[in-house]
Scaffold this motif. Structure first.
Motif, PDB file in Angstrom:
ATOM      1  N   GLU A 340      30.093  14.791  47.141  1.00 60.67           N
ATOM      2  CA  GLU A 340      31.491  14.380  47.121  1.00 60.67           C
ATOM      3  C   GLU A 340      31.569  12.916  46.712  1.00 60.67           C
ATOM      4  OE1 GLU A 340      35.271  15.256  49.911  1.00 60.67           O
ATOM      5  OE2 GLU A 340      33.827  13.882  50.813  1.00 60.67           O
ATOM      6  N   THR A 341      32.366  12.613  45.703  1.00 54.29           N
ATOM      7  CA  THR A 341      32.467  11.240  45.217  1.00 54.29           C
ATOM      8  C   THR A 341      33.774  11.036  44.472  1.00 54.29           C
ATOM      9  OG1 THR A 341      31.338   9.527  43.896  1.00 54.29           O
ATOM     10  CG2 THR A 341      31.311  11.755  43.029  1.00 54.29           C
ATOM     11  N   GLU A 342      34.190   9.768  44.360  1.00 51.63           N
ATOM     12  CA  GLU A 342      35.332   9.443  43.515  1.00 51.63           C
ATOM     13  C   GLU A 342      34.897   9.449  42.060  1.00 51.63           C
ATOM     14  OE1 GLU A 342      37.654   5.963  44.191  1.00 51.63           O
ATOM     15  OE2 GLU A 342      37.801   6.305  46.346  1.00 51.63           O
ATOM     16  N   ILE A 343      35.798   9.851  41.193  1.00 47.99           N
ATOM     17  CA  ILE A 343      35.526   9.870  39.756  1.00 47.99           C
ATOM     18  C   ILE A 343      36.629   9.082  39.040  1.00 47.99           C
ATOM     19  CG2 ILE A 343      35.526  11.338  37.698  1.00 47.99           C
ATOM     20  CD1 ILE A 343      32.920  11.462  39.205  1.00 47.99           C
ATOM     21  N   ASP A 344      36.221   8.217  38.138  1.00 42.43           N
ATOM     22  CA  ASP A 344      37.152   7.516  37.251  1.00 42.43           C
ATOM     23  C   ASP A 344      36.853   7.997  35.840  1.00 42.43           C
ATOM     24  OD1 ASP A 344      38.759   5.863  35.807  1.00 42.43           O
ATOM     25  OD2 ASP A 344      37.934   3.980  36.570  1.00 42.43           O
ATOM     26  N   TRP A 360      28.055   8.837  38.178  1.00 43.50           N
ATOM     27  CA  TRP A 360      28.416  10.245  38.322  1.00 43.50           C
ATOM     28  C   TRP A 360      29.556  10.608  37.368  1.00 43.50           C
ATOM     29  CZ3 TRP A 360      24.133  11.093  39.949  1.00 43.50           C
ATOM     30  CH2 TRP A 360      23.571  10.538  41.083  1.00 43.50           C
ATOM     31  N   SER A 361      30.457   9.644  37.087  1.00 43.16           N
ATOM     32  CA  SER A 361      31.520   9.888  36.109  1.00 43.16           C
ATOM     33  C   SER A 361      30.934  10.142  34.730  1.00 43.16           C
ATOM     34  CB  SER A 361      32.477   8.686  36.061  1.00 43.16           C
ATOM     35  OG  SER A 361      33.118   8.481  37.301  1.00 43.16           O
ATOM     36  N   LEU A 362      29.919   9.350  34.361  1.00 44.52           N
ATOM     37  CA  LEU A 362      29.272   9.518  33.062  1.00 44.52           C
ATOM     38  C   LEU A 362      28.546  10.857  32.992  1.00 44.52           C
ATOM     39  CD1 LEU A 362      28.387   8.248  30.312  1.00 44.52           C
ATOM     40  CD2 LEU A 362      26.328   7.506  31.498  1.00 44.52           C
ATOM     41  N   PRO A 376      43.607  15.871  45.702  1.00 47.82           N
ATOM     42  CA  PRO A 376      44.756  15.195  45.090  1.00 47.82           C
ATOM     43  C   PRO A 376      44.419  13.736  44.774  1.00 47.82           C
ATOM     44  CG  PRO A 376      45.429  16.460  47.021  1.00 47.82           C
ATOM     45  CD  PRO A 376      43.922  16.463  47.011  1.00 47.82           C
ATOM     46  N   SER A 377      45.134  13.150  43.836  1.00 45.21           N
ATOM     47  CA  SER A 377      44.878  11.771  43.410  1.00 45.21           C
ATOM     48  C   SER A 377      45.042  10.805  44.578  1.00 45.21           C
ATOM     49  CB  SER A 377      45.837  11.367  42.291  1.00 45.21           C
ATOM     50  OG  SER A 377      45.577  12.106  41.131  1.00 45.21           O
ATOM     51  N   LEU A 378      44.183   9.771  44.598  1.00 44.28           N
ATOM     52  CA  LEU A 378      44.259   8.702  45.589  1.00 44.28           C
ATOM     53  C   LEU A 378      45.247   7.640  45.087  1.00 44.28           C
ATOM     54  CD1 LEU A 378      40.419   8.394  46.224  1.00 44.28           C
ATOM     55  CD2 LEU A 378      42.091   9.506  47.694  1.00 44.28           C
ATOM     56  N   PRO A 379      45.690   6.731  45.970  1.00 49.33           N
ATOM     57  CA  PRO A 379      46.596   5.645  45.525  1.00 49.33           C
ATOM     58  C   PRO A 379      45.998   4.800  44.403  1.00 49.33           C
ATOM     59  CG  PRO A 379      46.535   5.778  47.918  1.00 49.33           C
ATOM     60  CD  PRO A 379      45.484   6.707  47.422  1.00 49.33           C
ATOM     61  N   THR A 380      44.671   4.737  44.304  1.00 49.02           N
ATOM     62  CA  THR A 380      44.017   3.966  43.242  1.00 49.02           C
ATOM     63  C   THR A 380      44.110   4.643  41.887  1.00 49.02           C
ATOM     64  OG1 THR A 380      41.908   5.076  43.670  1.00 49.02           O
ATOM     65  CG2 THR A 380      42.334   3.025  44.870  1.00 49.02           C
ATOM     66  N   GLY A 381      44.571   5.907  41.885  1.00 46.25           N
ATOM     67  CA  GLY A 381      44.578   6.673  40.643  1.00 46.25           C
ATOM     68  C   GLY A 381      43.323   7.503  40.472  1.00 46.25           C
ATOM     69  N   ARG A 383      40.298  10.205  41.943  1.00 48.07           N
ATOM     70  CA  ARG A 383      40.282  11.419  42.749  1.00 48.07           C
ATOM     71  C   ARG A 383      38.900  11.633  43.312  1.00 48.07           C
ATOM     72  NH1 ARG A 383      43.276  16.380  39.517  1.00 48.07           N
ATOM     73  NH2 ARG A 383      45.403  15.946  40.176  1.00 48.07           N
ATOM     74  N   LYS A 384      38.844  12.289  44.464  1.00 47.80           N
ATOM     75  CA  LYS A 384      37.547  12.702  44.990  1.00 47.80           C
ATOM     76  C   LYS A 384      37.232  14.091  44.449  1.00 47.80           C
ATOM     77  CE  LYS A 384      36.429  10.054  49.037  1.00 47.80           C
ATOM     78  NZ  LYS A 384      35.952  10.100  50.438  1.00 47.80           N
ATOM     79  N   TYR A 385      35.986  14.238  44.011  1.00 44.32           N
ATOM     80  CA  TYR A 385      35.531  15.498  43.432  1.00 44.32           C
ATOM     81  C   TYR A 385      34.295  15.976  44.181  1.00 44.32           C
ATOM     82  CZ  TYR A 385      38.600  14.900  39.406  1.00 44.32           C
ATOM     83  OH  TYR A 385      39.700  14.778  38.599  1.00 44.32           O
ATOM     84  N   MET A 386      34.181  17.278  44.306  1.00 40.14           N
ATOM     85  CA  MET A 386      32.952  17.901  44.792  1.00 40.14           C
ATOM     86  C   MET A 386      32.183  18.331  43.555  1.00 40.14           C
ATOM     87  SD  MET A 386      31.717  18.378  47.862  1.00 40.14           S
ATOM     88  CE  MET A 386      33.063  18.725  48.991  1.00 40.14           C
ATOM     89  N   LEU A 387      30.980  17.742  43.372  1.00 34.79           N
ATOM     90  CA  LEU A 387      30.201  17.957  42.154  1.00 34.79           C
ATOM     91  C   LEU A 387      28.885  18.649  42.462  1.00 34.79           C
ATOM     92  CD1 LEU A 387      30.629  14.396  40.564  1.00 34.79           C
ATOM     93  CD2 LEU A 387      32.041  16.421  40.152  1.00 34.79           C
TER      94      LEU A 387
END
Length: 562
Positions: A340-344, A360-362, A376-381, A383-387
């Motif tokens: 579980e991690t945030e992705i940009d 992890w985004s790359l 759902p999207s966080l206030p930062t824009g 999202r947390k994803y299960m990868l």
């Protein structure tokens, strides 16, 4: 009779004229055109049909292919009367950066300018027309691989101007593999020069260009707006987690299973799914990479076709040189557990060495990870994803990558593992020192070299243990047991074998007088924190649990047992 399978053919015209195997993706033409976005960037992993689709768009829209109904008859797009009228009616510029893989900026720049020069050569009929005045004809002839930056930046805009005036219709510009030069620039250390050059080119081509009808770029990653897209506020970005064009790149499961039926391999569907399924684009699951499927249909056996088809150098570099946290997360993925991690979606290359979320985004954008669940999207824009790792093929690629970390000391590394399993402490010390001497530098990052932070080395070493011993042991690291967190625990799958606990410590002159005291401190910690508690709870006797303390000082290692 089944169509001939052509490996590596990316030219749409050749593929159709030679009646090669082809999965109809012409619905992409309709979806892209009707979206009516001025400039679109679509990111997909490599070998997912990006170049073939761009070639298809060129052949559909370009005036060079006017009247070529034979290229599209029998396909989805030819059932649309409106689109039959569009075929062959626009000037099209089609350019690829796929071959820009130079090790320094001057050569990479020359390669890009050379590709633009080849484009100009293709349209040199303009020099014989009345569309250009004498100054423009001189500027046309001045385009070369050695042209000035200012001329290079405006070259595609100028060419679209010439074509628009000649055809009396604005120009479509297609740019394939836009980010290849940027990835090479990052890996080879000339990022700033390349990003400045590309930013000027893109601004002139896609932002301040009144002769542009539509623009489309494809690549693997969405590079951050600040890097090269700062001036492009007209850009529609479609990534692997967007819901546009989800089935236009890659094969759906229905398409794959239909192909297996066509080639008499209906009984292979489960094998193909295990090996090659797992890609997710937007909300569309069960996407397969075309390269592996086409090779499987041709060779009729499972193998790592996609992961072996080009360099995985950047992915390997980021994980090998990554922090302890990166390696622990990667270990979790290799065990088959979700992360579980945030992705940009925007890749900031400058943050890759120290921002694990950027890594992890790359890897998600590159196809090495798949989305199991998104929050759902966080206030930062963000999202947390299960990868998770995408499929068997990707898992095998990463295991091979970890083995390659120790290629300079492969014999010593294998001998160390044999010594560990046989409890040969003297041999363990001999081989471990040879391994450390040969591979410490491989885990240096430049910012925090391994020699001063050996955690980078030993967590890479732990990943190596995981790969080599996965058939015989369950390996865990940094897990709670007793009154603390052990470094490494090897739990045998055969309960009659010995379990092993490893603890790593760095020599601290203020606390210990030598490496021997450091190793003893590691052993004491195992005992006092009762790290063996979880093993005892599973039925392992005290005699079945071996413990070792590793002491590090620079590239020297001392191992003691207890």
């Amino acid at each position: 009779m089944s169509k001939v399978i052509s490996i590596g053919r990316q030219d749409y015209e050749k593929l159709r004229m030679r009646n090669n195997f082809y999965v109809d993706k012409t619905h992409f033409i309709k979806e892209w055109w009707e979206a009516d976005d001025e400039v679109t960037l679509i990111t997909r992993p490599r070998r997912f049909g990006k170049t073939l689709n761009m070639s298809m768009l060129e052949k559909f829209f370009s005036t060079d292919y006017a009247g070529r109904s034979d290229l599209f008859e029998g396909l989805f797009i030819w059932k649309e009367n409106e689109f039959r009228e569009l075929q062959g009616t626009y000037p099209v510029i089609f350019l690829s950066f796929a071959d820009v893989k130079e090790r320094d900026f001057s050569q990479a720049r020359k390669m890009i300018c050379g590709n633009i020069q080849e484009l100009y050569n293709k349209f040199d009929f303009l020099l014989e027309s009345d569309s250009l005045n004498e100054n423009e004809k001189k500027a046309f002839r001045d385009v070369s691989e050695d042209m000035e930056n200012s001329r290079a930046a405006s070259s595609l805009r100028a060419l679209s101007n010439y074509l628009t005036r000649y055809h009396k219709k604005r120009t479509i510009i297609l740019l394939d593999e836009y980010d290849t030069p940027m990835q090479e620039a990052y890996v080879n250390g000339y990022w700033d020069d390349m990003s400045a050059f590309i930013r000027s080119l893109f601004n002139s081509t896609f932002k301040t260009n009144p002769y542009l009808e539509r623009g489309l770029m494809t690549g693997i990653t969405r590079i951050s707006r600040e890097s090269i897209f700062s001036d492009l506020n007209n850009l529609e970005v479609v990534t692997t987690i967007s819901d546009k064009y989800t089935d236009c790149f890659g094969f759906t499961e229905a398409e794959v299973f239909a192909a297996l039926d066509e080639y008499g391999m209906s009984d292979r569907k489960a094998e193909v799914k295990d090996w090659y399924d797992g890609f997710t684009f937007g909300n569309t699951t069960d996407i397969y990479n075309p390269w592996s499927i086409i090779n499987y249909l041709d060779k009729k056996e499972a193998s790592a076709y996609w992961t072996n088809s080009s360099s995985n150098r950047l992915a390997g570099k980021l994980i090998q040189e990554g922090s302890k946290a990166v390696k622990l997360d990667f270990e979790q993925l290799l065990r088959g557990e979700p992360l579980e991690t945030e992705i940009d979606e925007q890749i900031v290359y400058g943050e890759l060495p120290w921002q694990k979320n950027a890594i992890w985004s790359l890897l998600l954008a590159s196809g090495y990870l798949k989305v199991l669940k998104r929050e759902p999207s966080l206030p930062t824009g963000h999202r947390k994803y299960m990868l998770a790792l995408t499929n068997w093929e990707v898992k095998g690629m990463f295991e091979s990558m970890v083995r390659d970390w120790f290629v300079g000391s492969e014999d010593d590394y294998n001998d160390f593992i044999k010594a560990l399993l046989s409890d040969d402490l003297e041999a363990m010390n001999t081989y471990m020192n040879d391994v450390a001497l040969a591979t410490f530098s491989s885990f240096d990052t430049g910012r925090k070299p391994s020699k001063s932070e050996p955690e980078r080395f030993y967590h890479g070493f732990v990943l190596g243990l995981m790969v080599e011993l996965s058939d015989r042991y369950v390996l865990n690291s940094n897990r709670e047991s007793g009154f603390g967190r052990y470094d490494v625990m090897l739990e045998p799958k055969n309960p009659k074998k010995d379990a092993i606990i490893l603890e790593f410590k760095v020599f601290q002159p203020s606390k210990e007088k030598d490496l021997e005291e450091t190793a003893q401190a590691a052993l004491t910690q195992i005992k006092e924190k009762q790290y063996a508690a979880s093993l005892k709870a599973k039925g392992f006797t005290l005699e079945q649990i071996r413990i070792y303390g590793f002491a590090f000082e620079g590239q020297k290692v001392l191992i003691q047992g207890g």
